[in-house]
Structure formats: structure tokens, C-alpha cells
Motif scaffolding. Sequence first.
Motif, PDB file in Angstrom:
ATOM      1  N   ASP A  65       0.804  -1.223   0.000  1.00 43.55           N
ATOM      2  CA  ASP A  65       0.000   0.000   0.000  1.00 43.55           C
ATOM      3  C   ASP A  65       0.839   1.276   0.000  1.00 43.55           C
ATOM      4  OD1 ASP A  65      -2.485  -1.360   0.119  1.00 43.55           O
ATOM      5  OD2 ASP A  65      -2.150  -1.735   2.241  1.00 43.55           O
ATOM      6  N   PHE A  75      -5.145  16.494   1.405  1.00 46.39           N
ATOM      7  CA  PHE A  75      -4.313  15.563   2.162  1.00 46.39           C
ATOM      8  C   PHE A  75      -3.529  16.338   3.208  1.00 46.39           C
ATOM      9  CE2 PHE A  75      -3.604  11.177   0.173  1.00 46.39           C
ATOM     10  CZ  PHE A  75      -4.910  11.127  -0.278  1.00 46.39           C
ATOM     11  N   GLU A  85      -5.079   0.521   5.255  1.00 48.64           N
ATOM     12  CA  GLU A  85      -5.499   1.570   4.330  1.00 48.64           C
ATOM     13  C   GLU A  85      -4.856   1.354   2.965  1.00 48.64           C
ATOM     14  OE1 GLU A  85      -4.467   5.307   6.004  1.00 48.64           O
ATOM     15  OE2 GLU A  85      -5.916   5.139   7.639  1.00 48.64           O
ATOM     16  N   GLY A  86      -5.632   1.533   1.923  1.00 46.86           N
ATOM     17  CA  GLY A  86      -5.075   1.376   0.582  1.00 46.86           C
ATOM     18  C   GLY A  86      -6.179   1.130  -0.427  1.00 46.86           C
ATOM     19  N   HIS A 115      -8.204   6.286   3.514  1.00 43.44           N
ATOM     20  CA  HIS A 115      -6.880   6.902   3.428  1.00 43.44           C
ATOM     21  C   HIS A 115      -6.879   8.160   2.571  1.00 43.44           C
ATOM     22  CE1 HIS A 115      -7.451   4.510  -0.158  1.00 43.44           C
ATOM     23  NE2 HIS A 115      -6.486   5.161  -0.742  1.00 43.44           N
ATOM     24  N   ASN A 116      -8.019   8.510   1.996  1.00 48.27           N
ATOM     25  CA  ASN A 116      -8.013   9.573   0.991  1.00 48.27           C
ATOM     26  C   ASN A 116      -8.978  10.687   1.362  1.00 48.27           C
ATOM     27  OD1 ASN A 116      -8.510  11.081  -1.433  1.00 48.27           O
ATOM     28  ND2 ASN A 116      -7.568   9.413  -2.583  1.00 48.27           N
ATOM     29  N   ARG A 117      -8.453  11.806   1.820  1.00 51.64           N
ATOM     30  CA  ARG A 117      -9.326  12.869   2.327  1.00 51.64           C
ATOM     31  C   ARG A 117     -10.135  13.543   1.242  1.00 51.64           C
ATOM     32  NH1 ARG A 117      -6.855  17.107   6.178  1.00 51.64           N
ATOM     33  NH2 ARG A 117      -9.006  17.620   6.687  1.00 51.64           N
ATOM     34  N   TYR A 118      -9.586  13.605   0.030  1.00 49.97           N
ATOM     35  CA  TYR A 118     -10.376  14.199  -1.044  1.00 49.97           C
ATOM     36  C   TYR A 118     -11.651  13.390  -1.253  1.00 49.97           C
ATOM     37  CZ  TYR A 118     -11.828  15.947  -5.595  1.00 49.97           C
ATOM     38  OH  TYR A 118     -12.566  16.495  -6.628  1.00 49.97           O
ATOM     39  N   LEU A 138     -14.113  13.883   1.826  1.00 50.13           N
ATOM     40  CA  LEU A 138     -14.849  15.144   1.879  1.00 50.13           C
ATOM     41  C   LEU A 138     -15.896  15.209   0.774  1.00 50.13           C
ATOM     42  CD1 LEU A 138     -11.942  17.625   2.672  1.00 50.13           C
ATOM     43  CD2 LEU A 138     -13.794  16.885   4.177  1.00 50.13           C
ATOM     44  N   TRP A 143     -19.636  16.647  -6.195  1.00 54.97           N
ATOM     45  CA  TRP A 143     -19.704  17.177  -4.831  1.00 54.97           C
ATOM     46  C   TRP A 143     -21.131  17.514  -4.407  1.00 54.97           C
ATOM     47  CZ3 TRP A 143     -15.719  18.539  -1.203  1.00 54.97           C
ATOM     48  CH2 TRP A 143     -14.419  18.196  -1.623  1.00 54.97           C
ATOM     49  N   SER A 155      -6.566   9.391  -9.781  1.00 54.98           N
ATOM     50  CA  SER A 155      -5.422   9.764  -8.958  1.00 54.98           C
ATOM     51  C   SER A 155      -5.262   8.795  -7.790  1.00 54.98           C
ATOM     52  CB  SER A 155      -5.625  11.192  -8.457  1.00 54.98           C
ATOM     53  OG  SER A 155      -4.805  11.458  -7.363  1.00 54.98           O
ATOM     54  N   ALA A 156      -6.394   8.374  -7.220  1.00 53.92           N
ATOM     55  CA  ALA A 156      -6.334   7.468  -6.073  1.00 53.92           C
ATOM     56  C   ALA A 156      -5.766   6.098  -6.448  1.00 53.92           C
ATOM     57  CB  ALA A 156      -7.717   7.302  -5.444  1.00 53.92           C
ATOM     58  N   LYS A 195      -2.786  14.312 -10.389  1.00 53.32           N
ATOM     59  CA  LYS A 195      -3.250  15.197  -9.324  1.00 53.32           C
ATOM     60  C   LYS A 195      -4.289  16.168  -9.872  1.00 53.32           C
ATOM     61  CE  LYS A 195      -1.456  18.893  -6.306  1.00 53.32           C
ATOM     62  NZ  LYS A 195      -2.030  18.687  -4.991  1.00 53.32           N
ATOM     63  N   LEU A 196      -5.450  16.187  -9.245  1.00 51.17           N
ATOM     64  CA  LEU A 196      -6.485  17.145  -9.621  1.00 51.17           C
ATOM     65  C   LEU A 196      -6.093  18.496  -9.041  1.00 51.17           C
ATOM     66  CD1 LEU A 196      -7.811  14.285  -9.739  1.00 51.17           C
ATOM     67  CD2 LEU A 196      -9.977  15.408  -9.259  1.00 51.17           C
TER      68      LEU A 196
END
Lengths: 456, 545
Positions: free
Chosen positions: A353, A437, B75-76, B171-174, B177, B268, B506-507, B515-516
Motif C-alpha cells: 500500500d 491531504f 489503508e489502501g 486513506h483519501n481525504r479528497y 470530503l 460534490w 489519482s487514487a 493530481k487534480l
Amino acid sequence: MNDLQTEASFFNTKNRIQLTHNFMEHIVIIGNGISGVTAARHIRKMSDKKITLVSAETDYFFSRTALMYVYMGHMKFEHTQPYENWFWEKNRIELKKGFVSKVDHQKSQLIFDSGENLQYDKLIIATGSKPNKFGWPGQDLDGVMGMYHKQDLENLEKYAPNNQICKRAVIVGGGLIGIELAEMLNSRGVPVTFLVREDSFWNGVLPAGESGMINRHIKNHHIDLRLGMNLKEIIADNNGKVKAAVIQETGEVIDCDVVGLTAGVSPNVNFLKDSGIELGRGVKVNRFLETNIPNIYAIGDCAEQHEAIGNRRPIEAVWYTGRMMGETVAQTICGNKLEYKPGHWFNSAKFLDIEYQTYGWVFGKPKEYEAQFHWIHQDDTKCVTVSYHKETREFLGINTFGIRMRQETFDKWLTEKKDVDYVMDHLAEANFDPEFFKHFEKDILNAFQKQQTINA
Amino acid sequence: MAVERNMALTGQPPKSLNTIQKIGVLIGISGLLVLLLASFNLNLANKGLWLTISLSALTIGIIIFSKGAYDKKLEGIKNDGVWFKSMSSRGVLAWIAGIVLTGFYVVLYFFAELLGLGQGVDGTNTGLVGLFDPLSRLLSGNPASQWFVYGTLYTIAIVGFGIKFLMKYKHNRYEQLRTMSVMFFQTAFAFVIPELMARLNSDTFSLPYNDLKNMWPLNYYAFEQWRVDQFINAQTIGLFFLILAVLMVFVISPWLTYKYGKRWYCSWVCGCGGLAETAGDSFRQLSDKSVNAWKLERWMIHTVLVFSVIMTVATISTFLGYDATKYWFTKNVFLISVGVFLTLLFAGILYYKRNQLNKSAVTGAAGFFIFTIAFLVLISFVDLSQIQIQAKYFSFGLNDKSYAADSALRAFYGFGIGSIFSGVIGTGFYPILGNRVWCRMGCPMAGILGIQQRLFSKFRITTNGGQCISCGNCSTYCEMGIDVRAYAQKGENIVRSSCVGCGICSAVCPRGVLKLENDGLDGRINSNEILLGNDVDLMDFVNNK
């Protein structure tokens, strides 16, 4: 919209007229991997030459690096093919499936194992690598495989389709392919014993702090990691299939149904023995990617530079160097003779990961002029190692785990020979993580300054 | 599209379900069972209780299932076995789900009486709609309709599968949210607020059901006469909503799209997008990535956009025409303003963006433009409400009513686009065609935002130099069918009108290549022939000649 898939549309009239004299010159490329395909595409962009791509492995170009995702069920095999099947005909790149057994440069022809011949005017050898085997007893048994060719994937699907048919697998060799194979088998619930010769994972390349973090990450995935262990032999059952693997150091016999041999790769050039083309470990080439024989070139994993370029190895089995050699040789073949001059070193990989990127040079065993700063996050999945010159403080390179960074920024900093203090102050500019992030540049800078004060 | 025969829920990892997941499935199915029993008019004594049980079981079932799937994992990226599982690889389960969903939509749109709508004494509800009466009364004070049932289940799906998505991408805040945002907008703006606002309605005051975020042209009836009249009659607050609806289309949305790309809406805020990103997440890999699909997409979505524009213009101009005294805007002023606006827009794009448009885009746009203007001219001379259209010629004789031409346009749009395309095909076929077919091929709102995003936006997906290894995870998991890899492997930024900015490319990228970003307009669209990493001379030579 079609230029996306149509290289021919870039073809301009001026070139067409200039190049009429060698219209239909026949370029034959052995190997349809990234190097060969890139060469073919760029030759097509610049010329109207006849192009033939030869491969014994698959009909169409696919991304070798993605084979693992097919076994893991993330993708189907067709998703690994970057171009739709009509692409080749539309761009007049002929595909020939067959195994080249000999190159006769005096007659300018290839001889296939079927007995067929193929004439060429210029030949590009782009045959890539093959997995290393070090003469282990039992290394050719059924159920023993590398993880490189499409055929290896088919073999794995046959011998390890699930954890009932394959009750355990032993992987020999702790490099990038080894850990990918471990991840693959893990995804299907096959227990894995992972034999790594070194006393810490990939520590020939990675500094100790990083290598240690990956050791722990591997174990967190319930992979039975055995450091400092070598394979002694593979034992067969009555049908000539793998039954167990024996460890050299302890003599332990591990029952298993599959043995993965992932102790590196070497150039796939056996068919060129006695061809008159100069070989070392790979096909010897000069900076123009020319072999000792006129009109024969070699690119990608199978090419060996007479002298290493900078800190790079003479043989680079890396995706993007193959691509760059393809781009370069295409220029030479189309009349713009060009040296292969790779820019600053970079690379990337993923360990289960954890993503890894590197820019510039950070050595596993630091060179005598090299100082390293290491930062690791408390969650044990992110770390950074920055390398700089002890005296001049010139920034030399960075390894980053779990934090994405921007190649363009480091490329610029390396070219401008920024010092390490500048780089640490501006690290946030290089961040390439997705939006929102968490950022760690401040933590990293604080740790760096603390270390500097202690050392001072 | 071969049907894969393996229906096994057991078997080997990664396609098997573990015990916790099976419990989750069981609980979820028991919730569905209650709904099914209600549909068959089984007399459930305490409706409020049974509805609570059913909706809780559905939500809890999904949550337990997700816990089983992701809880014990590090996480992954969690795509193991996606192409082995029957549900996510067009297997038998996928086809069953597709048929059931499609059937549900057909009943919902065209045979609501089968769900018990108004089937009881004095037009009260029975069956499934009846089961939802208690909740509807609690919120709006009125009995439920089939749309209330649908809205409730829709919200449950977004919330339940939203929680699943949050666990999957912990693991991915984008992603986190974005998902919380769609869950919020669905629950609050599309469901609770409009229902509560219905309580304000009385004999003297009434506002139409108004989901503030559901803007024209996705909301194709936004400017129909009954709505406009209701808004105007509701005076200050009504006018506020009406003006807001217009501002959304002409000011707020373009501004947000300029700053952030169409993602501010599509992934969104939007309800359709919300369902696609949550309940539809398991199907994103099914989108067609071929160049042919892209060609189809470009024609299809812009055709729907033009259709929605002329339908709306016809509608408004008709009621402005025969009720001329009621509105300060006359039919001709309206038609001329639309014509002038479209002409300026079209000419402006052709002039200022000429370097960014290729020939097929210009040809297509010109065709659509001429068609639209011709239609404007036509309706300025012809009163559509005076022309009668026999529906039987267009409905295989199923509908033998006669419509005025403007209502016919509306009816046809509502049926063909609003019901069949966005509902039956768009959502019913999730498990077969992927989760964004409607958004990609049919949504006129996405069409407009897409044009803005391609030509007037700071948004792009940046490619990280030469790091791409052409693996294809990005393209495979792009729900919009964009061949992301085709750009990434050339070191090119991805600037595509269809991109909804979900961020999954991207994830899933194993090399950190995508990258956005919202950044300056310079160099947003770059097409390098040679990738970064090469010698500078070679890059200059090839890129600058």
C-alpha cells in the motif's frame, strides 16, 4: 479528437517530401514492449517507412507492469493494452507474431524458429529481459515461475488460482517483482513465504530507515518475510511438480505448491549468440544506441551501454528508460542522429500500500561525500530521505514513501543545483498529494533543523 | 458482454464474502423484504414501525457489509477481485440487479398505481406508497407519493453506500470530503428541506417543490409556467427562489466551474452524481473507454443539451405569448435575448478559443448553433400552442392523446430524457453499462458545465512528468470512460469536458502520477511529444519544431 490515437496525423508534408528517397525503407523491431512500441510510434510520426513489430509473446502491446493487476482482479488483460487493436493498422505498423531464433546481419534478415525469413533495412533489438535463474536444483519444475511474461501470468493462474490448489507459495528474491508477486498471491488469500537474501528488504537500494519500514509493512500484510535467507533447492512430487522449498541457511523444508523466482532480470539476448553482434550481459551499444553492426540498434532492457551514464547502471531495466531510448533511436533512424542522454534519475514503485518515488540519487549505503537526512511519520507508512553533499550542501536526491512529489520541481532543483536548505524550505512546492491531504513539510523541516543543530 | 456464470457468494478470495459480509447481506435483504411485502399489500399493522425497521435494516445491512469488507484491512486501494465478482463484472448477479432496478424504474415512472398510489378508500395510499405515509406526514404533513418513496430510498442509498465509500477510501481525504458533501446535499437539499418547506404551503401561499441545488437544465421543468407562476405568486420569497434559479445558471455555476471545474457540481453536489459515486461505485470500471464511445458521447450529450434548450425556450415563449399581460417580459424580447446571447457566446468562443478547438468540434457546434437559431426564428413566427400533435404516431399507439406542440416537446423530453434516459437506462443499467452513463451521454447540465470546463476553467488533472508506467488503472476506473492513460503516458495534462473530478484515477494510480488541481490558465493544456526525464535538448528539439 482522433490525434489521441492517431500518430500518423502528426505527419507533416515537409517531412514527407524530404524523406521520399528512403520511402519504404523497412524498419524491423524485435520486441513489442514499451521500447519497441515507442520507437515504432515515433518513427511513424516522422516518416513513411515500413515498420514491422515482431513479438513471440502477445499479438498486441500491453503494459507489463500491469500484469499483477490482472491476477488481482483490478483489471482484465485487455485493460493493460494502451492502444485499441485498430491502432496498429491505422498507423501502418505491421505486427508479426513469431520467435526470432537468429539474426543474419550479412543478409540483413531474421530467421524465425518456424523457418520463415524476414528482410530488414534497419533492425532495432528491443527484446527486454528474462527472469534470472541461478541454477537452483528444481528451478524448472512445474509450479516454478518468474513474474515477467504474460506466460508467467497464465502459469500462475494455473498453479495458484486459489488457496485450495495453492496452499502456500514461496517467493525467492526481495526486489520490486518479488514484492509484487507477494501482493498478488496475498490478494487471493494464498499464504506467502518471502525469502530475501539481504538482511533487510531491498537494502541494496534503500537506506536502512526506509527498508526497515517496508519490512514492517510486509509483515503487517501477514506475509511470512524471511530476511537473510536463500533458496537451497526445490523438491518435486511424483509428477514433477513443486512440493516444497528448502532454505539454505536453516535447512527448513517449506511445503508449497508454487515457487516464484524473482531474483532480478537479465537481458533477453540468448538468440544473438554467434550472430556477430557484440554482447556483454546485454547487447553492447554506444551512446547512439548503435551496436557494432551497421544498421542494427538495441534499446530498452536488453541494451548495455559500453560505459555507464552518470550514476546510472549500464543496463537499465526501467520502464521510462526503455521509452526514452525508443524516442531517441527513432530520431536517429529518421535522419536526426541523436545521443541517448537521460536527464536526472527518477523512478517509482509501490510496496503493497505504500507508494515510493525517487528523484536524483539517494544511496542505500551512503557514498563517502553523501549525508542523508531521514524523517519517518509515527504511523510507520510515510517517510522521506534527503541526500546532500557533506561539504557543498548541494541537494543530491530524495526518496519519498507515502507522500507524492512532483518530478518537474525536483528536476528543476537538481538542474539548478539547489542546496539542501533551499529544498527543505521549499519542500511544500514539490508536494503532489491529492487536495486536502495532510501535509508534513513543517514536521519534516523541524526534524531537519533539529538534526542540523545537533550535528553542528 | 458474455454472461459470467459463477454466482457463488462463497468460493475463494477475493471474490467470496466473509461471514460478516453475509450477515450484512442478510440484514439488508430483510429490509428489502419488508418493502416487497408491503408492495404486495400484506397488511402491516404498524406502518411507522415497519418502515423504520425496513429503512434501518437497509442502512445497517450496508454498513455491516462494508465493515466486513474493509474494517480489518490496512489503508489502501481495495479493488481486489473487482473483475472476478459477479456483481461488478457483468456476471449473473449484475444482470439480475440490472433487470430488477430497471423494472423498478418502469413501475415508478409509469405504473405508480402498482405501488399503491391512491389505491385505497378515498384515494388514500396502500401498498408500498402507503408504507411511507407516516414518514411523509412527519416531514411535510402530507401523505406519501411514489416520488417520496423514491426520494427516501434514493437518500438511504446515498447515505448507506456513502458510508461504504468512506470506509473504502479511509486513506483519501479528497474522496472522504467529496462523499460527505454529496451525502449532505442529498439528505438536506434534495430531501429534508423541500419536504419541510412544503409545510409552509397553505390555501393562500404555495411554493413548488424546490431542490435548490437541482438547477436547469438538469431540472428541465425549472421554468415551466406552473412553477414560474407559483414563484411569482409567492411574492418575495418566491421571487428570491426564481432569481436564484436564474443566477445559478448564469452566474454562480459558471463562476464555480471556472474556479474548480465541473466537479463542484457533478461529484460534490449533484444528486445523480451522488448516487453514481456511492451506490454506483462498484460499477465505475464498466464504462466504455473506446474512441467510438467517445464519439457517441459527444454527439449524444450535446444533442440532449440542444433539445433541452429548445424545449425550454419553446415552453417559456409559449406562455409569455398567450399570457402577455401577466409578465413584463414579452415573447419577442425573450426570443431575441436568447438569440443574441447564444450568438455572442458562439462567436466569442470561435474567436477567442479558436486555437483550442479542432475541426470536428467547430463543425458540430456550428451545426447545433444553426439548428437552434433556426428554431428560435421558427417559434417567433409560429405559435406552438396552436399546433396539435397526435401522440399515437410517436408512441406506437400507446398514447392516443393529442398535445399542443409545446406540451408535446415537454412531454417527449420528460418521457425520453427525464424518465427513460436518466432513470431507466441511467440508473437501472448501472451494473451493465457503468454508473455514469446518464452523466456522460445524456445530462444537459453536464454538457454545459463540460463546455465551460474545457474552455473556461482553472481545473485540470496534472500528469507527473515521466512517471507513468501505462498500467491502465486510471483508465479502467474512470467512470466517465476517459482514457486517462492516453494522456498520462505522454506527460499531458488531462483537460476533458466530461471529467467530473471524482479523483479516483489519482487514487488508484500506483505511481503517484495524477493530481487534480486548480491552477493558472497558462500551460493548462500541454501536449508534449517527449516526456520529462529526457535530455533537455531532445525535449526542446521535438516540442519546439
